[in-house]
Scaffold this motif. Structure first.
Motif, PDB file in Angstrom:
ATOM      1  N   VAL A  97      25.631  59.539  86.371  1.00 18.72           N
ATOM      2  CA  VAL A  97      26.124  60.919  86.388  1.00 18.72           C
ATOM      3  C   VAL A  97      25.178  61.831  85.605  1.00 18.72           C
ATOM      4  O   VAL A  97      24.909  62.976  86.003  1.00 18.72           O
ATOM      5  CB  VAL A  97      27.560  60.992  85.808  1.00 18.72           C
ATOM      6  CG1 VAL A  97      28.008  62.448  85.650  1.00 18.72           C
ATOM      7  CG2 VAL A  97      28.535  60.237  86.702  1.00 18.72           C
ATOM      8  N   TYR A  98      24.667  61.310  84.502  1.00 14.14           N
ATOM      9  CA  TYR A  98      23.726  62.086  83.684  1.00 14.14           C
ATOM     10  C   TYR A  98      22.451  62.399  84.460  1.00 14.14           C
ATOM     11  O   TYR A  98      21.926  63.522  84.378  1.00 14.14           O
ATOM     12  CB  TYR A  98      23.404  61.304  82.412  1.00 14.14           C
ATOM     13  CG  TYR A  98      22.389  61.977  81.526  1.00 14.14           C
ATOM     14  CD1 TYR A  98      22.694  63.162  80.857  1.00 14.14           C
ATOM     15  CD2 TYR A  98      21.114  61.428  81.350  1.00 14.14           C
ATOM     16  CE1 TYR A  98      21.762  63.775  80.040  1.00 14.14           C
ATOM     17  CE2 TYR A  98      20.179  62.037  80.535  1.00 14.14           C
ATOM     18  CZ  TYR A  98      20.502  63.211  79.877  1.00 14.14           C
ATOM     19  OH  TYR A  98      19.577  63.823  79.072  1.00 14.14           O
ATOM     20  N   GLN A  99      21.941  61.431  85.219  1.00 19.52           N
ATOM     21  CA  GLN A  99      20.735  61.683  86.018  1.00 19.52           C
ATOM     22  C   GLN A  99      21.007  62.761  87.077  1.00 19.52           C
ATOM     23  O   GLN A  99      20.139  63.594  87.370  1.00 19.52           O
ATOM     24  CB  GLN A  99      20.245  60.397  86.694  1.00 19.52           C
ATOM     25  CG  GLN A  99      20.049  59.210  85.767  1.00 19.52           C
ATOM     26  CD  GLN A  99      19.336  59.519  84.477  1.00 19.52           C
ATOM     27  OE1 GLN A  99      18.322  60.224  84.462  1.00 19.52           O
ATOM     28  NE2 GLN A  99      19.854  59.007  83.368  1.00 19.52           N
ATOM     29  N   GLU A 100      22.197  62.737  87.669  1.00 15.35           N
ATOM     30  CA  GLU A 100      22.564  63.773  88.634  1.00 15.35           C
ATOM     31  C   GLU A 100      22.635  65.140  87.963  1.00 15.35           C
ATOM     32  O   GLU A 100      22.231  66.163  88.544  1.00 15.35           O
ATOM     33  CB  GLU A 100      23.911  63.432  89.276  1.00 15.35           C
ATOM     34  CG  GLU A 100      23.870  62.205  90.180  1.00 15.35           C
ATOM     35  CD  GLU A 100      25.241  61.845  90.722  1.00 15.35           C
ATOM     36  OE1 GLU A 100      26.224  62.533  90.365  1.00 15.35           O
ATOM     37  OE2 GLU A 100      25.331  60.876  91.498  1.00 15.35           O
ATOM     38  N   GLY A 143      29.872  54.322  80.222  1.00 17.39           N
ATOM     39  CA  GLY A 143      29.105  53.136  80.573  1.00 17.39           C
ATOM     40  C   GLY A 143      27.952  53.468  81.507  1.00 17.39           C
ATOM     41  O   GLY A 143      27.423  54.575  81.512  1.00 17.39           O
ATOM     42  N   TRP A 144      27.549  52.496  82.314  1.00 19.88           N
ATOM     43  CA  TRP A 144      26.409  52.694  83.214  1.00 19.88           C
ATOM     44  C   TRP A 144      26.690  53.777  84.249  1.00 19.88           C
ATOM     45  O   TRP A 144      25.768  54.484  84.676  1.00 19.88           O
ATOM     46  CB  TRP A 144      26.050  51.382  83.911  1.00 19.88           C
ATOM     47  CG  TRP A 144      25.588  50.338  82.955  1.00 19.88           C
ATOM     48  CD1 TRP A 144      26.271  49.235  82.547  1.00 19.88           C
ATOM     49  CD2 TRP A 144      24.343  50.300  82.251  1.00 19.88           C
ATOM     50  NE1 TRP A 144      25.534  48.509  81.640  1.00 19.88           N
ATOM     51  CE2 TRP A 144      24.352  49.130  81.437  1.00 19.88           C
ATOM     52  CE3 TRP A 144      23.211  51.129  82.230  1.00 19.88           C
ATOM     53  CZ2 TRP A 144      23.276  48.792  80.610  1.00 19.88           C
ATOM     54  CZ3 TRP A 144      22.143  50.780  81.402  1.00 19.88           C
ATOM     55  CH2 TRP A 144      22.186  49.637  80.618  1.00 19.88           C
ATOM     56  N   GLU A 145      27.954  53.929  84.636  1.00 18.88           N
ATOM     57  CA  GLU A 145      28.292  55.018  85.561  1.00 18.88           C
ATOM     58  C   GLU A 145      27.944  56.364  84.938  1.00 18.88           C
ATOM     59  O   GLU A 145      27.464  57.275  85.620  1.00 18.88           O
ATOM     60  CB  GLU A 145      29.790  54.972  85.895  1.00 18.88           C
ATOM     61  CG  GLU A 145      30.224  56.094  86.827  1.00 18.88           C
ATOM     62  CD  GLU A 145      31.738  56.200  86.969  1.00 18.88           C
ATOM     63  OE1 GLU A 145      32.194  57.096  87.697  1.00 18.88           O
ATOM     64  OE2 GLU A 145      32.455  55.394  86.339  1.00 18.88           O
ATOM     65  N   GLY A 146      28.193  56.484  83.644  1.00 18.76           N
ATOM     66  CA  GLY A 146      27.871  57.727  82.954  1.00 18.76           C
ATOM     67  C   GLY A 146      26.387  58.045  83.010  1.00 18.76           C
ATOM     68  O   GLY A 146      25.998  59.215  83.105  1.00 18.76           O
ATOM     69  N   ILE A 147      25.547  57.012  82.955  1.00 19.95           N
ATOM     70  CA  ILE A 147      24.100  57.244  83.017  1.00 19.95           C
ATOM     71  C   ILE A 147      23.705  57.794  84.381  1.00 19.95           C
ATOM     72  O   ILE A 147      22.879  58.712  84.485  1.00 19.95           O
ATOM     73  CB  ILE A 147      23.340  55.940  82.705  1.00 19.95           C
ATOM     74  CG1 ILE A 147      23.567  55.552  81.237  1.00 19.95           C
ATOM     75  CG2 ILE A 147      21.842  56.109  82.991  1.00 19.95           C
ATOM     76  CD1 ILE A 147      22.870  54.275  80.820  1.00 19.95           C
ATOM     77  N   GLY A 149      20.060  61.205  75.793  1.00 16.84           N
ATOM     78  CA  GLY A 149      21.084  61.646  76.741  1.00 16.84           C
ATOM     79  C   GLY A 149      21.696  60.481  77.492  1.00 16.84           C
ATOM     80  O   GLY A 149      22.913  60.438  77.709  1.00 16.84           O
ATOM     81  N   SER A 150      20.871  59.521  77.884  1.00 15.64           N
ATOM     82  CA  SER A 150      21.380  58.350  78.600  1.00 15.64           C
ATOM     83  C   SER A 150      22.295  57.511  77.709  1.00 15.64           C
ATOM     84  O   SER A 150      23.329  57.004  78.160  1.00 15.64           O
ATOM     85  CB  SER A 150      20.210  57.498  79.108  1.00 15.64           C
ATOM     86  OG  SER A 150      19.444  58.206  80.058  1.00 15.64           O
ATOM     87  N   MET A 151      21.926  57.361  76.444  1.00 14.71           N
ATOM     88  CA  MET A 151      22.761  56.590  75.528  1.00 14.71           C
ATOM     89  C   MET A 151      24.082  57.314  75.239  1.00 14.71           C
ATOM     90  O   MET A 151      25.143  56.685  75.126  1.00 14.71           O
ATOM     91  CB  MET A 151      22.001  56.315  74.232  1.00 14.71           C
ATOM     92  CG  MET A 151      20.796  55.408  74.431  1.00 14.71           C
ATOM     93  SD  MET A 151      19.798  55.136  72.945  1.00 14.71           S
ATOM     94  CE  MET A 151      20.788  53.870  72.108  1.00 14.71           C
TER      95      MET A 151
END
Length: 227
Positions: A203-206, A197-201, A188-190
């Motif tokens: 957002v994914y954790q949220e 990018g890292w911002e997406g990761i 999911g993080s990838m």
């Protein structure tokens, strides 16, 4: 400092396993939130399938050597992260296995890391971050990320078996509780990185936190209605 860090990591072992078990539905549900029809994901899936096509063309000894090296390097990476001095990495001449040695007691995170952490993918993501400071992201890079996702899944699948010596060290129960969600978190993080990018990761954790809260509320409401 290393001893204190090891003790802290050991204290987290079973709470982390329990959290991963509880979060398994959220990690599975999160896949529905990705827009897989856009070009970035189509390129990623192209790279993903290219890995499995090329996998069949690889020399089996070369493939095994790469997996063993990546496995031991991942152990070494987490040993360094947790302040251990790595003293050596050995690969058996017949590709039957490998060994990474370090100073200190170690911890469960060093032991289990190769079974969920995509070392090559992680460093590729860092490289992409540097590249995008000078040039825009392109579909070729999305495809490479997909290729590395395929490599990670294949490597994890081939390493989890009854003769694997690492798994009993952390206990099979811990592996069952931790590894499914840990690998879904990795993928999911990838996927999130592929999009933003890292911002997406972040957002994914949220998203995972919100899904966990929603699932917990649904479970509590169900139990309250039941009793």
């Amino acid at each position: 400092m290393r001893i204190i860090l090891n003790r802290f990591i050991e204290l987290l072992k079973w709470p982390v396993a329990l959290y991963m078990l509880i979060s398994l539905p959220a990690y599975a549900q999160s896949l529905a939130y990705f827009q897989f029809t856009n070009l970035r994901y189509l390129a990623l899936f192209g790279g993903f399938f290219l890995f499995f096509i090329s996998r069949g063309m690889m020399d089996s000894s070369v493939k095994t050597s790469m997996e063993i090296l990546a496995h031991e390097l991942t152990h070494a990476f987490f040993a360094l992260l947790t302040l251990h001095k790595v003293t050596g990495i050995r690969i058996a001449w017949d590709n039957s296995g490998g060994n990474m040695s370090f100073e200190g007691e170690g911890n469960w995170l060093i032991t289990i890391a190769p079974y969920f952490f995509p070392l090559f993918g992680f460093f590729f993501m860092i490289a992409v971050s540097f590249y995008t400071h000078f040039a825009p992201m392109n579909l070729f890079l999305n495809g490479i990320l997909g290729f590395l996702i395929g490599y990670h899944l294949d490597a994890v699948g081939s390493q989890i078996h009854e003769k694997q010596t690492d798994l009993p060290k952390v206990s099979y129960l811990f592996c069952v509780l931790f590894l499914p969600s840990a690998n879904l978190w990795t993928i999911g993080s990838m996927l999130a990185f592929n999009s933003r990018g890292w911002e997406g990761i972040w957002v994914y954790q949220e998203l995972i936190a919100n899904l966990n809260t929603r699932n917990l509320n649904m479970a509590m409401n169900f139990l309250s209605n039941l009793f």
